[in-house]
Design an enzyme around this catalytic site. Structure first.
Site, short mmCIF file in Angstrom:
data_model
loop_
_atom_site.label_atom_id
_atom_site.label_comp_id
_atom_site.label_asym_id
_atom_site.label_seq_id
_atom_site.Cartn_x
_atom_site.Cartn_y
_atom_site.Cartn_z
N GLY A 30 0.80 -1.22 0.00
CA GLY A 30 0.00 0.00 0.00
C GLY A 30 0.83 1.26 0.00
N ALA A 31 0.18 2.39 0.39
CA ALA A 31 0.80 3.72 0.24
C ALA A 31 1.32 3.84 -1.19
CB ALA A 31 1.90 3.95 1.27
N LEU A 32 0.40 3.58 -2.11
CA LEU A 32 0.77 3.43 -3.52
C LEU A 32 1.22 4.76 -4.12
CD1 LEU A 32 -2.16 1.08 -4.63
CD2 LEU A 32 0.13 0.45 -3.80
N HIS A 33 2.14 4.64 -5.07
CA HIS A 33 2.67 5.82 -5.77
C HIS A 33 2.88 5.47 -7.24
CE1 HIS A 33 6.41 3.64 -5.45
NE2 HIS A 33 6.32 3.63 -4.12
N HIS A 36 4.28 2.03 -8.21
CA HIS A 36 3.32 0.93 -8.22
C HIS A 36 2.43 0.98 -9.47
CE1 HIS A 36 3.88 1.42 -3.69
NE2 HIS A 36 4.21 0.15 -3.89
N GLY A 146 9.07 -3.87 -8.33
CA GLY A 146 9.89 -2.71 -8.64
C GLY A 146 11.36 -3.01 -8.40
N LYS A 148 13.57 -1.02 -7.43
CA LYS A 148 14.18 -0.28 -6.31
C LYS A 148 14.59 -1.29 -5.24
CE LYS A 148 12.07 1.40 -3.16
NZ LYS A 148 12.07 1.26 -1.69
N ASP A 149 13.75 -2.29 -5.03
CA ASP A 149 14.10 -3.36 -4.09
C ASP A 149 14.80 -4.47 -4.86
OD1 ASP A 149 12.77 -2.38 -1.55
OD2 ASP A 149 11.12 -2.27 -2.96
N GLN A 152 15.33 -7.86 -3.25
CA GLN A 152 14.05 -8.57 -3.13
C GLN A 152 13.74 -9.33 -4.42
OE1 GLN A 152 10.32 -7.12 -1.10
NE2 GLN A 152 9.84 -6.41 -3.17
O1 PAF Z 1 7.90 -4.72 -1.99
C1 PAF Z 1 6.94 -4.81 -1.21
O2 PAF Z 1 6.06 -3.94 -1.14
C2 PAF Z 1 6.85 -6.01 -0.29
O3 PAF Z 1 8.10 -6.42 0.12
C3 PAF Z 1 6.06 -7.17 -0.90
C4 PAF Z 1 6.72 -7.71 -2.14
C5 PAF Z 1 4.64 -6.71 -1.24
C6 PAF Z 1 5.96 -8.32 0.11
O4 PAF Z 1 5.32 -7.92 1.27
#
Ligand code: PAF
Length: 277
Positions: A30-33, A36, A146, A148-149, A152
């Site tokens: 959430g807190a979408l921008h 996203h 994204g 940015k991570d 991840q």
């Molecule tokens: O990148 C994120 O917003 C979170 O790490 C994710 C992938 C939704 C997992 O909670």
């Protein structure tokens, strides 16, 4: 946008109404921008149905304060998704995602304990847990993350390979503010002064890239350390140049694809950024 909070209901919808349709999935907290929204747009271009999930996953926060202050803007999020043409919004409760205390342990061969993992112990186990669970529920054809991570994305790719989950992982380019700051939900937590100071982060990583190319990795690191040294607001956590695929350390840029990654504390808020070399 159709909204579901229960696993049984979204699964029923996707398996019934969604039969034969390709599913694109954008998992979020959430807190979408605009970052996203770029993922939603990619999914809509590629797939028949686009599902976005919003779940602030407690298991990936090693710091309670970070979890408590994480921005939550449910009404604005729903509006943005509606406008972006997202088909389905999934907002499960914690009990829905984690019905019991059993936990799968994943092995990422150390990739989960370097960089972000070193500063945030347990973070990537929590990410892997929720992403595996969400993939099991939504069963997407493609899932969008994204860049940015960056770490991840590497971990999620390892996860789907290990579990043989039939999903394409798509990494989307970082979307930046006018002054270059990578978009992040955490940017909303910055004070005016912190937000202004944060513009130094993309500027430094850019300069460091040039320095790495001309003078090598050690010189680039020195430039970054100097740039933040004694700064009243920004404090460098790490700057690293790594193998772009495995995140293994590199001693030189010998033609292998490389990525530079950094984390900086801006006041109390931790910001990350990365740039391919
Ligand atoms: O990148 C994120 O917003 C979170 O790490 C994710 C992938 C939704 C997992 O909670």
């Amino acid at each position: 946008v159709l909204r579901f909070t229960k696993i049984a209901e979204i699964q029923h919808f996707l398996r019934d109404t969604g039969t034969g349709q390709t599913i694109g999935f954008v998992p979020t907290m959430g807190a979408l921008h605009a970052g996203h929204m770029s993922l939603i747009a990619m999914s809509r271009a590629d797939c028949d149905l686009t599902v976005c999930s919003i779940f602030v996953n407690p298991k990936q926060f090693n710091d309670k304060n970070d979890l408590n202050r994480y921005p939550r803007t449910p009404e604005a999020d729903a509006k943005m998704l509606e406008k972006a043409g997202c088909d389905i919004l999934f907002t499960p409760s914690e009990g829905e995602i984690y019905p019991d205390s059993s936990e799968t342990t994943f092995y990422f061969h150390g990739v989960d304990s370097i960089l972000e993992g070193a500063s945030r112990p347990g973070h990537f186990s929590g990410v892997a847990l929720v992403v595996a669970r969400l993939f099991e529920i939504v069963r997407p054809d493609k899932a969008y993350f994204g860049s940015k991570d960056y770490q991840q994305v590497v971990i999620v790719r390892m996860l789907v390979k290990q579990l043989s989950i039939p999903v394409d992982i798509i990494a989307a380019p970082i979307i930046r503010e006018k002054d270059g700051l990578a978009m992040s939900s955490r940017n909303a937590l910055l004070s005016r002064d912190e937000r202004d100071a944060a513009a130094l982060i993309p500027a430094v990583i850019q300069k460091a890239r040039e320095r790495a190319r001309t003078s090598g990795i050690a010189a680039a690191r020195k430039l970054v350390e100097q740039a933040f040294k004694g700064h009243p607001i920004l404090r460098l956590d790490y700057y690293e140049v790594r193998d772009a695929e495995t995140l293994a350390p590199l001693s030189s840029l010998d033609g292998k694809p490389a990525v530079s990654l950094l984390a900086v504390y801006c006041g109390k808020i931790r910001l990350i950024d990365n740039l391919s070399l």
